[in-house]
Design an enzyme around this catalytic site. Sequence first.
Site, mmCIF file in Angstrom:
data_model
loop_
_atom_site.group_PDB
_atom_site.id
_atom_site.type_symbol
_atom_site.label_atom_id
_atom_site.label_comp_id
_atom_site.label_asym_id
_atom_site.label_seq_id
_atom_site.Cartn_x
_atom_site.Cartn_y
_atom_site.Cartn_z
ATOM 1 N N LYS A 13 -4.127 10.611 5.474
ATOM 2 C CA LYS A 13 -4.961 9.942 4.911
ATOM 3 C C LYS A 13 -6.194 9.654 6.041
ATOM 4 O O LYS A 13 -7.336 9.785 6.170
ATOM 5 C CB LYS A 13 -4.799 8.737 4.377
ATOM 6 C CG LYS A 13 -3.907 9.107 3.178
ATOM 7 C CD LYS A 13 -4.000 7.354 2.301
ATOM 8 C CE LYS A 13 -2.881 7.618 1.180
ATOM 9 N NZ LYS A 13 -2.927 6.171 0.451
ATOM 10 N N ASP A 76 -5.485 4.429 -2.764
ATOM 11 C CA ASP A 76 -4.397 4.755 -3.512
ATOM 12 C C ASP A 76 -4.663 5.928 -4.149
ATOM 13 O O ASP A 76 -5.470 6.205 -4.752
ATOM 14 C CB ASP A 76 -4.050 3.752 -4.475
ATOM 15 C CG ASP A 76 -2.572 3.664 -4.858
ATOM 16 O OD1 ASP A 76 -1.503 3.519 -3.981
ATOM 17 O OD2 ASP A 76 -2.160 4.153 -5.980
ATOM 18 N N SER A 77 -3.378 7.208 -4.016
ATOM 19 C CA SER A 77 -3.568 8.246 -4.580
ATOM 20 C C SER A 77 -2.263 8.940 -4.749
ATOM 21 O O SER A 77 -1.333 8.369 -4.762
ATOM 22 C CB SER A 77 -4.525 9.263 -3.389
ATOM 23 O OG SER A 77 -3.862 9.080 -2.148
ATOM 24 N N GLY A 160 1.393 16.091 2.779
ATOM 25 C CA GLY A 160 2.019 15.572 1.314
ATOM 26 C C GLY A 160 2.037 16.895 0.474
ATOM 27 O O GLY A 160 2.731 17.930 0.918
ATOM 28 N N TYR A 161 1.577 16.849 -0.450
ATOM 29 C CA TYR A 161 1.720 17.914 -1.663
ATOM 30 C C TYR A 161 0.634 19.223 -1.334
ATOM 31 O O TYR A 161 0.554 20.029 -2.352
ATOM 32 C CB TYR A 161 1.528 17.503 -3.082
ATOM 33 C CG TYR A 161 2.686 16.388 -3.259
ATOM 34 C CD1 TYR A 161 3.953 16.772 -3.600
ATOM 35 C CD2 TYR A 161 2.456 14.869 -3.352
ATOM 36 C CE1 TYR A 161 4.971 15.766 -3.884
ATOM 37 C CE2 TYR A 161 3.486 14.031 -3.629
ATOM 38 C CZ TYR A 161 4.614 14.443 -3.629
ATOM 39 O OH TYR A 161 5.808 13.500 -4.119
ATOM 40 N N ASP A 162 -0.069 19.178 -0.325
ATOM 41 C CA ASP A 162 -1.292 20.218 -0.100
ATOM 42 C C ASP A 162 -0.653 21.456 -0.248
ATOM 43 O O ASP A 162 -1.351 22.270 -0.735
ATOM 44 C CB ASP A 162 -1.733 19.818 1.354
ATOM 45 C CG ASP A 162 -3.065 18.701 1.105
ATOM 46 O OD1 ASP A 162 -3.627 18.528 0.023
ATOM 47 O OD2 ASP A 162 -3.115 18.102 1.904
HETATM 48 P P1 ITT Z 1 -0.708 3.819 2.066
HETATM 49 O O1 ITT Z 1 -0.208 3.244 1.114
HETATM 50 O O2 ITT Z 1 -0.184 3.371 3.520
HETATM 51 O O3 ITT Z 1 -2.133 4.459 2.247
HETATM 52 P P2 ITT Z 1 0.935 6.192 0.994
HETATM 53 O O4 ITT Z 1 1.195 7.641 1.523
HETATM 54 O O5 ITT Z 1 2.205 5.102 0.722
HETATM 55 O O6 ITT Z 1 0.233 5.416 2.243
HETATM 56 P P3 ITT Z 1 0.024 6.106 -1.660
HETATM 57 O O7 ITT Z 1 0.861 5.152 -2.202
HETATM 58 O O8 ITT Z 1 -1.433 6.128 -1.951
HETATM 59 O O9 ITT Z 1 -0.145 6.243 -0.079
HETATM 60 O O10 ITT Z 1 0.496 7.612 -2.010
HETATM 61 C C1 ITT Z 1 -0.052 8.832 -1.930
HETATM 62 C C2 ITT Z 1 0.808 9.913 -1.813
HETATM 63 O O11 ITT Z 1 0.076 10.722 -2.902
HETATM 64 C C3 ITT Z 1 0.703 10.433 -0.772
HETATM 65 O O12 ITT Z 1 1.876 10.047 0.274
HETATM 66 C C4 ITT Z 1 1.291 11.860 -0.935
HETATM 67 O O13 ITT Z 1 2.568 12.241 -1.213
HETATM 68 C C5 ITT Z 1 0.190 12.242 -2.168
HETATM 69 N N1 ITT Z 1 -1.058 12.426 -1.714
HETATM 70 C C6 ITT Z 1 -2.122 11.739 -1.911
HETATM 71 N N2 ITT Z 1 -3.439 12.472 -1.198
HETATM 72 C C7 ITT Z 1 -2.948 13.515 -1.029
HETATM 73 C C8 ITT Z 1 -3.684 14.532 -0.357
HETATM 74 O O14 ITT Z 1 -5.003 14.666 -0.066
HETATM 75 N N3 ITT Z 1 -2.868 15.913 -0.092
HETATM 76 C C9 ITT Z 1 -1.490 15.810 -0.372
HETATM 77 N N4 ITT Z 1 -0.760 14.652 -0.822
HETATM 78 C C10 ITT Z 1 -1.528 13.669 -1.073
#
Ligand code: ITT
Length: 203
Positions: A13, A76-77, A160-162
């Site tokens: 991110k 949050d994503s 991640g899921y990309d």
């Molecule tokens: P922070 O809370 O520290 O920001 P995190 O990875 O725990 O980091 P989230 O709780 O928002 O963040 O979870 C987001 C997850 O969703 C991330 O770990 C990926 O698995 C997935 N994700 C989100 N955006 C993505 C992207 O652009 N490409 C691939 N996977 C994505």
Amino acid sequence: MQRIIFATGNQGKMREIRRILENLTIKGELTQILSMKDAGIDIDIEENGTTFEENAVIKAKAVGAEAKDAIVLADDSGLVIDHLNGEPGIYSARYMGEDTSYRIKNASLIERLSGVEDEKRTARFVCAIAAAMPDGTVFTETGTIEGRIGYEEKGENGFGYDPIFYVPEYGKTTAELTEDEKNEVSHRGKALRAVRKRLEENV
Ligand code: ITT
């Protein structure tokens, strides 16, 4: 110089965020974009909200409480798969356990969609960005990108899921797009450009 602290521990991110916020100027001042680590903030945040927006606000406020005079942004994503009733959704990072590799998580999702035809493999990435301002006010912007879950992992870029998120318009997964191509169309690019615009115009 106006400091912007991004409340994330996710390196993937952070890389995209730095690029999208490059040369952001507020009130004529160039901003400095810092990760939580750069800012020396090390806190555990319980993401107990029920929506992407709620969790983004929880993270931005928690870090905002530690950071005087800085603007704090949080992301949050997650990946929402229609055929799995929206899973993994807000639990995307926690799906099968935080420490499980994405090779395994991605294989699991593909397996759960085995036998499901193209038209029913629809999914979207969602990104909520919360901005906690030094005066205590908070606002959010959300972005999405529509796609389909592929049949195998493809591509080495992103995170991640990309590798399993196929974008029909490109005929590629988001892991096969360059970083700039992904930022152009992604959930994060859309949400963050909206935040950028509000910071440039309203602060
Ligand atoms: P922070 O809370 O520290 O920001 P995190 O990875 O725990 O980091 P989230 O709780 O928002 O963040 O979870 C987001 C997850 O969703 C991330 O770990 C990926 O698995 C997935 N994700 C989100 N955006 C993505 C992207 O652009 N490409 C691939 N996977 C994505």
